[in-house]
Design an enzyme around this catalytic site. Structure first.
Site, short mmCIF file in Angstrom:
data_model
loop_
_atom_site.label_atom_id
_atom_site.label_comp_id
_atom_site.label_asym_id
_atom_site.label_seq_id
_atom_site.Cartn_x
_atom_site.Cartn_y
_atom_site.Cartn_z
N GLN A 125 0.85 -1.19 0.00
CA GLN A 125 0.00 0.00 0.00
C GLN A 125 0.89 1.24 0.00
O GLN A 125 1.74 1.38 0.88
CB GLN A 125 -0.87 -0.01 1.26
CG GLN A 125 -1.87 1.11 1.31
CD GLN A 125 -2.55 1.19 2.68
OE1 GLN A 125 -1.88 1.17 3.70
NE2 GLN A 125 -3.86 1.27 2.69
N SER A 128 0.87 6.82 2.17
CA SER A 128 1.55 7.88 2.91
C SER A 128 2.66 8.52 2.10
O SER A 128 3.30 7.87 1.27
CB SER A 128 2.15 7.32 4.20
OG SER A 128 1.18 6.66 4.95
N GLU A 243 -10.99 -1.90 6.83
CA GLU A 243 -9.61 -2.17 7.28
C GLU A 243 -9.51 -1.97 8.80
O GLU A 243 -9.05 -2.84 9.53
CB GLU A 243 -8.64 -1.23 6.56
CG GLU A 243 -7.23 -1.28 7.12
CD GLU A 243 -6.29 -0.24 6.50
OE1 GLU A 243 -6.72 0.53 5.64
OE2 GLU A 243 -5.12 -0.23 6.90
N ASN A 369 -4.35 6.75 16.45
CA ASN A 369 -5.46 6.73 17.41
C ASN A 369 -5.93 8.14 17.78
O ASN A 369 -7.09 8.32 18.14
CB ASN A 369 -5.07 5.94 18.65
CG ASN A 369 -5.09 4.44 18.37
OD1 ASN A 369 -5.18 4.03 17.21
ND2 ASN A 369 -5.02 3.62 19.40
N GLU A 370 -5.03 9.13 17.67
CA GLU A 370 -5.49 10.51 17.93
C GLU A 370 -6.55 10.88 16.88
O GLU A 370 -7.59 11.46 17.22
CB GLU A 370 -4.31 11.50 17.85
CG GLU A 370 -3.33 11.42 19.01
CD GLU A 370 -2.33 10.27 18.87
OE1 GLU A 370 -2.23 9.70 17.76
OE2 GLU A 370 -1.66 9.93 19.87
#
Ligand SMILES: Cc1cc2nc3c(=O)[nH]c(=O)nc-3n(C[C@H](O)[C@H](O)[C@H](O)COP(=O)(O)OP(=O)(O)OC[C@H]3O[C@@H](n4cnc5c(N)ncnc54)[C@H](O)[C@@H]3O)c2cc1C
Length: 386
Positions: A125, A128, A243, A369-370
């Site tokens: 993938q 980013s 996902e 997680n933020e």
């Protein structure tokens, strides 16, 4: 919700349990994030495929056995219970394949899905970029229209196992004149295409599967665009919830970790801090809670409801549970906890330490997680935007 398994589900479980018991390698394979380990894992993926266990929920023409989502969860539970090797085809079969099933054309599905499932053609993938992680829509890599396709320029980073894979899928900006979420297109690019350069990046634990990928006027034909040009964002977002919420980290993984933790407690209890017993029990309960919550989610999905922002709650839960379980294991191991694979003094060949190091990445990958907490606050709790 009916918590019992049907006869068909029970016989499915027995069939996969028997097959795995007979075939899972007795000795763990080297890490799939090393070159040697990746190749060894692909041999295993082929064995799985040839026996019909590689992609159980897929249609039969692509190598699946048309298992239901519940059967897929059962397969995953048995897979991890048997301590079978990690799936190095994961970013293809769990992340790209759902995109192709929903948005790909027949030619793409016929060409790509079979070799992907068999581990003959592997996918990384490439979303980013150095300056586009959480804020993915700010990505700068570009695609320019040319005769018969596009030319790509730019840089992607943190591509898991990209140093060994055959191809990547990712978003590139094809129209800079429209709002930033709108002008992105979803491409598939072979890593041996002219103008592609792959640079391996070493991880904290020494494995070298991560890659940065550079694109220098790389030609990609029209047939390797998924869905409509400039509509890549909608396609990417349609699959990120599954996902986070389901496919990437199914409950079986954590149930197996919790079971290993209970075994570790039994072996270490004579010398361990008695307070750790509570943490072991909590880990077991957490894994079971995640299991039944996921069965509830699948029930709702089969009734036609979308997973939506609940997927963010799930992602926070499984990633933080994984860190807690590994921290407890290291505490139980006592002074030998820092010994790595290969040391004769570790009781577990360093696997808890390696697992701990990887668990620390859980709150980062698949959306930090933020960011997930922002989603929960805004979309589930309806709090004002921060
Ligand atoms: C093990 C691992 C595997 C990965 N595999 C892949 C892969 O295969 N392919 C791929 O494309 N990427 C992959 N990634 C990259 C991953 O998707 C990114 O690391 C992630 O999206 C975060 O982006 P970033 O690293 O640029 O951090 P940043 O976005 O720069 O964030 C830095 C910090 O700021 C916080 N932050 C940022 N924005 C906000 C906000 N609005 N509110 C509150 N806090 C905020 C973040 O939570 C984080 O703590 C992987 C990462 C890891 C760790």
């Amino acid at each position: 919700m009916d918590l019992t398994f049907t006869e068909r589900e029970q016989s499915f479980r027995a069939e996969c349990r028997d097959w795995l018991a007979a075939h899972v390698p007795k000795q763990p394979l080297p890490s799939g994030d090393t070159r040697e380990g990746f190749a060894r894992h692909l041999e295993w993926e082929r064995e799985l495929f040839d026996a019909g266990w590689a992609v159980v929920s897929w249609p039969k023409p692509y190598g699946g056995r048309e298992a239901t989502l519940f059967e897929w969860l059962i397969f995953e539970e048995e897979y991890y219970r048997a301590r079978a090797p990690q799936r190095v085809t994961q970013n293809g079969i769990f992340l790209l394949a759902p995109v192709l099933f929903e948005f790909g054309n027949e030619e793409q599905k016929a060409r790509i899905l079979g070799p992907m499932a068999r581990g003959d053609y592997t996918w990384a993938q490439a979303w980013s970029e150095p300056n586009a992680g959480s804020d993915l829509a700010s990505l700068r890599s570009e695609g320019h229209r040319v005769d018969g396709g596009f030319r790509l320029r730019g840089q992607k980073t943190w591509c898991t196992r990209g140093a060994f894979c055959d191809a990547i899928y990712g978003l590139f900006r094809t129209n800079p004149k429209v709002p930033r979420h709108k002008g992105l297109t979803y491409f598939m690019v072979p890593l041996d295409a002219e103008g592609v350069r792959v640079r391996a990046v070493e991880r904290l634990d020494g494995d070298e599967g991560f890659a940065e990928v550079f694109f220098d006027d790389v030609f990609v034909p029209d047939r390797d665009v998924i869905g409509a040009v400039d509509k890549g964002w909608d396609i990417a977002m349609a699959t990120t919830n599954s996902e986070r919420g389901l496919t990437l980290r199914s409950p079986g993984r954590f149930m197996a970790t919790a079971a290993r933790l209970v075994d570790l407690w039994r072996r270490q209890r004579a010398t361990a801090d008695p307070a750790l017993r509570d943490a072991v029990v909590e880990a077991f309960i957490d894994a079971e809670a995640y299991r039944w919550y996921t069965y509830g989610t699948v029930t709702r999905m089969l009734e036609g409801q979308a997973m939506g922002a609940d997927a963010s709650l799930n992602k926070i839960f499984w990633s933080e549970m994984d860190v807690r379980m590994h921290e407890t294991a290291l505490a139980l191991l006592g002074p030998t906890r820092e010994l790595e694979q290969g040391s004769s003094l570790t009781g577990d060949d360093g696997s808890w330490l390696k697992g701990f190091q990887f668990s620390l990445a859980g709150p980062i990958y698949a959306g930090t997680n933020e960011i997930q907490r922002n989603v929960v606050a805004e979309r589930l709790l309806k709090l004002p935007k921060g």
